[in-house]
Design a protein around this motif. Sequence first.
Motif, PDB file in Angstrom:
ATOM      1  N   UNK A  45      30.489  38.191  28.019  1.00  0.00           N
ATOM      2  CA  UNK A  45      29.761  38.667  29.201  1.00  0.00           C
ATOM      3  C   UNK A  45      30.433  38.188  30.474  1.00  0.00           C
ATOM      4  N   UNK A  46      30.224  38.961  31.527  1.00  0.00           N
ATOM      5  CA  UNK A  46      30.673  38.548  32.852  1.00  0.00           C
ATOM      6  C   UNK A  46      29.596  37.626  33.400  1.00  0.00           C
ATOM      7  N   UNK A  47      29.967  36.442  33.807  1.00  0.00           N
ATOM      8  CA  UNK A  47      28.997  35.430  34.199  1.00  0.00           C
ATOM      9  C   UNK A  47      28.305  35.756  35.518  1.00  0.00           C
ATOM     10  N   UNK A  55      42.218  37.234  24.047  1.00  0.00           N
ATOM     11  CA  UNK A  55      41.643  36.585  25.216  1.00  0.00           C
ATOM     12  C   UNK A  55      42.447  35.327  25.537  1.00  0.00           C
ATOM     13  N   UNK A  56      42.668  35.133  26.817  1.00  0.00           N
ATOM     14  CA  UNK A  56      43.276  33.897  27.292  1.00  0.00           C
ATOM     15  C   UNK A  56      42.152  33.013  27.790  1.00  0.00           C
ATOM     16  N   UNK A  93      39.197  33.917  32.517  1.00  0.00           N
ATOM     17  CA  UNK A  93      39.191  34.469  33.868  1.00  0.00           C
ATOM     18  C   UNK A  93      39.177  35.990  33.815  1.00  0.00           C
ATOM     19  N   UNK A  94      38.745  36.598  34.910  1.00  0.00           N
ATOM     20  CA  UNK A  94      38.771  38.047  35.038  1.00  0.00           C
ATOM     21  C   UNK A  94      40.186  38.523  34.716  1.00  0.00           C
ATOM     22  N   UNK A  95      40.311  39.528  33.894  1.00  0.00           N
ATOM     23  CA  UNK A  95      41.619  40.001  33.462  1.00  0.00           C
ATOM     24  C   UNK A  95      42.151  39.243  32.258  1.00  0.00           C
ATOM     25  N   UNK A  96      41.416  38.253  31.777  1.00  0.00           N
ATOM     26  CA  UNK A  96      41.869  37.440  30.661  1.00  0.00           C
ATOM     27  C   UNK A  96      41.544  38.022  29.299  1.00  0.00           C
ATOM     28  N   UNK A 115      33.859  35.944  38.481  1.00  0.00           N
ATOM     29  CA  UNK A 115      35.297  36.029  38.199  1.00  0.00           C
ATOM     30  C   UNK A 115      35.617  35.479  36.810  1.00  0.00           C
ATOM     31  N   UNK A 116      34.577  35.050  36.083  1.00  0.00           N
ATOM     32  CA  UNK A 116      34.771  34.509  34.737  1.00  0.00           C
ATOM     33  C   UNK A 116      34.009  35.318  33.694  1.00  0.00           C
ATOM     34  N   UNK A 117      34.605  35.397  32.513  1.00  0.00           N
ATOM     35  CA  UNK A 117      33.928  35.929  31.341  1.00  0.00           C
ATOM     36  C   UNK A 117      33.591  34.755  30.427  1.00  0.00           C
ATOM     37  N   UNK A 118      32.451  34.815  29.786  1.00  0.00           N
ATOM     38  CA  UNK A 118      32.092  33.880  28.730  1.00  0.00           C
ATOM     39  C   UNK A 118      32.286  34.634  27.422  1.00  0.00           C
ATOM     40  N   UNK A 119      33.119  34.101  26.541  1.00  0.00           N
ATOM     41  CA  UNK A 119      33.500  34.776  25.303  1.00  0.00           C
ATOM     42  C   UNK A 119      32.817  34.083  24.131  1.00  0.00           C
TER      43      UNK A 119
END
Length: 152
Positions: free
Chosen positions: A85-87, A20-21, A48-51, A92-96
């Motif tokens: 999860x996708x926020x 993950x970035x 970010x999405x795609x990260x 457009x953001x994931x919370x990791x």
Amino acid sequence: MNDTTVRAGQCHCGAVRFEVTLSDGFKSIRRCTCSYCRMRGAVVAMAEMGGIRFLKGEDTLTTYRFHTGSAQHFFCSVCGIYTHHQRRSDTSLYAVNVACLDGISPFDFHEVPVMDGVNHTNDTGKPTRRAGTLRFIPADDISRRSKPDGSA
């Protein structure tokens, strides 16, 4: 820790492995007070999405949605660990889950901002409010602060 950080991670059993970035390293860490996050208790950082790039087991992930269904929470179907999860407030953001990142523990962060998810910005139309701060004080730090007679 760098502003943009690439980290490896996995679920508990290792069936799901990813890189993950993190958009801004660990500057975005947080917890949330919504009913789901309160029970889950994870500390998260943003990507970010795609990260997120899956190295293994993407097909092993299962999802959970609740309330409006816009946030999608991902779990390993083998061990049950929440990975990300996708926020809802910014899809457009994931919370990791930082606990899934190699070499990172939620207890590495002495202070974690807690966001008011009970009064979610998508429900109220108001900016997200910080509800408080979760603090972790290692036992060794507490004992160093104690008086010589053992009292705090």
